[in-house]
Enzyme design. Structure first.
Site, short mmCIF file in Angstrom:
data_model
loop_
_atom_site.label_atom_id
_atom_site.label_comp_id
_atom_site.label_asym_id
_atom_site.label_seq_id
_atom_site.Cartn_x
_atom_site.Cartn_y
_atom_site.Cartn_z
N SER A 103 -14.66 -108.94 13.94
CA SER A 103 -14.52 -110.59 13.85
C SER A 103 -13.39 -110.63 12.83
CB SER A 103 -15.76 -111.04 13.22
OG SER A 103 -15.57 -112.20 12.63
N ASP B 245 -12.07 -116.42 22.87
CA ASP B 245 -12.06 -117.83 22.95
C ASP B 245 -11.76 -118.21 24.49
OD1 ASP B 245 -13.10 -118.11 20.40
OD2 ASP B 245 -10.97 -118.61 19.43
N LYS C 245 -20.97 -118.61 19.12
CA LYS C 245 -19.85 -119.51 18.92
C LYS C 245 -20.29 -120.95 18.68
CE LYS C 245 -16.82 -116.28 18.99
NZ LYS C 245 -15.88 -115.93 17.80
N ARG D 218 -5.40 -120.33 7.85
CA ARG D 218 -4.82 -119.29 6.89
C ARG D 218 -3.68 -119.80 6.06
NH1 ARG D 218 -7.68 -117.22 10.78
NH2 ARG D 218 -8.36 -115.14 10.64
C1 S3P Z 1 -11.12 -116.94 14.62
C2 S3P Z 1 -11.52 -115.71 14.93
C3 S3P Z 1 -12.41 -115.71 16.17
C4 S3P Z 1 -12.43 -117.04 17.06
C5 S3P Z 1 -12.39 -118.17 16.13
C6 S3P Z 1 -11.18 -118.25 15.19
C7 S3P Z 1 -10.05 -116.79 13.11
O1 S3P Z 1 -13.84 -115.67 15.69
O2 S3P Z 1 -13.59 -117.10 17.85
O3 S3P Z 1 -12.13 -119.25 17.11
O4 S3P Z 1 -9.39 -117.78 13.07
O5 S3P Z 1 -10.42 -115.76 12.57
P1 S3P Z 1 -14.22 -113.98 15.58
O6 S3P Z 1 -13.13 -113.14 15.07
O7 S3P Z 1 -15.28 -114.24 14.44
O8 S3P Z 1 -14.94 -113.82 16.79
#
Ligand code: S3P
Length: 441
Positions: free
Chosen positions: A177, A328, A355, A34
């Site tokens: 998500s 995770d 994943k 980000r």
């Molecule tokens: C992430 C969100 C998660 C996570 C990924 C990183 C992110 O996925 O599993 O490793 O940086 O927004 P989801 O929110 O799509 O499950």
């Protein structure tokens, strides 16, 4: 080339030994992506301290550079600077945007690019990423007017995005998500009117915190922060970002430190954002001995040091409610379950099947090869722990979190193991293998 695709020899994993000392886990992966993305569309320079120097954020930076964003080299210990091009300053790339193994890169890019009127983008990734569902982003973006196409009716990469003016709308996302939510928030920044995203449950909120800090007109409301609204048009301004250590990387040491005889580890500078600390809740339920030291706030995120010492763990049970806060960390919790007496139960975890690999199937397969007693179900598994695991030939199946979880299981098993495709760890934790050797006694 992605480390997950290369063909290096199997890594020897010795059984036994203990772990002692202090460790600094690398920067949070979500915050690292980000900071690069938001820095790219801000005005002025963004300065990032502690950016994760691993393959996934490097994929994000490579895509942004192809669109005219100047980003200094990403190296361990370096402060990374991003010269922002402004909200609509990204250039049409002449080449394909390669997202590597990174779902976050591909999904957030879709949201970032969908509204870049008149420009065309093609996004691709490695074999794992080409199997992961993208409709969950493309479909809500289409309700804003986006044009995203790909295989399987727009679901699978390679994907083509034809930038178009977007309209603001109210979107209920089908899954909790953060990747989907963040893609929509990025698209909302330049839409024609306000957008509200409503999540079924709260996912990690790094985008909301950081977009506000960069100057976006964003408000969070509703029950448990589930309604996020963006008024378009506010200029983002380059920021100084300090990236805390990744709790998802700390999780391997937390479980290892709780289980390995005589272990005593202090993990420094770990991000403790409450949307990410489900692992601490479960380890607490299991009776793990973890102390939070020196809790503090760093650049808008809660941070602390975690000291963990070995003790006896109880089995756990968790389901859908906690899943967004520990999604995770399920692979390493599968390992933890194998080493405590009794039955542990995971449900509401079907997201793990989409994943980097199908993590329920892969963890069940690999731990069963060591002799674990596991019943896999569509949305989770039951693990009957307490019987000794035996060392054997293991395989990460290209998944970074599987590789590191199996490393801890192999230490606790009777007899040595080998691990194929151990280099996958470099996706999120390039120094993991060196740190394991250093902490070992
Ligand atoms: C992430 C969100 C998660 C996570 C990924 C990183 C992110 O996925 O599993 O490793 O940086 O927004 P989801 O929110 O799509 O499950």
């Amino acid at each position: 080339m992605s480390a997950t695709g290369s063909n290096t020899p199997h890594r020897a994993l010795r059984s036994g030994g203990s772990l002692q000392g202090r460790v600094q886990v690398p920067g949070d992966k979500s915050i690292s992506h980000r900071s690069l993305l938001f820095g790219a569309i801000a005005e002025g320079t963004t300065r990032i301290e502690g950016l994760l120097p691993a393959e996934d954020p490097i994929s994000t930076a490579a895509c942004l550079r192809l669109m005219g964003v100047s980003i200094s080299p990403i190296e361990a210990g370096a402060i990374v600077t991003v010269e922002g091009v402004g909200l609509d300053g990204l250039k049409e790339p002449e080449a394909i945007l390669n997202c590597g193994n990174s779902g976050t890169t591909m999904r957030l890019m879709l949201g970032l690019l969908a509204g870049r009127d008149g420009r065309h983008f093609v996004l691709d990734g490695d074999a794992s990423l080409r199997r992961r569902p993208m409709r969950r982003v493309g479909q809500p973006l289409a309700s804003m007017g986006a044009d995203v196409r790909g295989r399987d009716g727009g679901n699978l990469a390679p994907l083509a995005v034809q930038g178009r003016p977007l309209k603001g709308t109210v979107i209920g996302t089908p899954v909790a998500s953060a990747q989907v939510k963040s893609a929509l928030l990025l698209a909302a920044l330049t839409a024609g009117s306000a957008t509200t995203v409503i999540e079924p449950a709260q996912s990690r909120d790094h985008s909301e915190r950081m977009l506000k800090a960069f100057g976006a007109d964003l408000t969070v409301g509703g029950e448990m922060g589930r309604h996020i609204s963006v008024n378009p048009g506010a200029t983002l301004h380059g920021q100084s970002v300090v990236v805390p250590g990744d709790i998802s990387s700390a999780a391997f040491w937390l479980v290892a430190g709780s289980l390995i005889p005589g272990a005593d580890l202090t993990i420094e500078n770990v991000g403790l954002n409450p949307t990410r600390t489900g692992i601490l809740e479960v380890l607490d339920q299991m009776g793990a001995q973890i102390e939070v030291l020196n809790p503090r706030d760093v650049a808008g995120e809660p941070v602390g040091d975690l000291r963990v010492t070995q003790g006896t763990l109880r089995p756990f049970e968790f389901g859908e409610e906690i899943m967004p806060r520990l999604v995770d960390e399920v692979p390493i919790l599968c390992v933890a379950a194998c080493f405590c007496d009794g039955e542990s139960r995971i449900s509401g975890a079907s997201e793990l099947r989409v994943k980097e690999t199908d993590r329920l199937a892969v963890m069940a397969r690999q731990l069963q090869a060591m002799g674990a007693d596991i019943d896999e179900r569509e949305d989770g598994m039951t693990i009957r722990g307490g019987r000794p695991l035996k060392g054997t030939s293991l395989d990460s199946e290209t998944d970074h979190r599987v590789a590191m979880s199996l490393a801890i299981a192999a230490m606790l098993a009777k007899g040595d193991s080998t691990l194929a495709r151990s280099e996958a760890a470099a996706v999120s934790y390039p120094t993991f293998w060196d740190e394991l050797e250093r902490l070992r006694s």
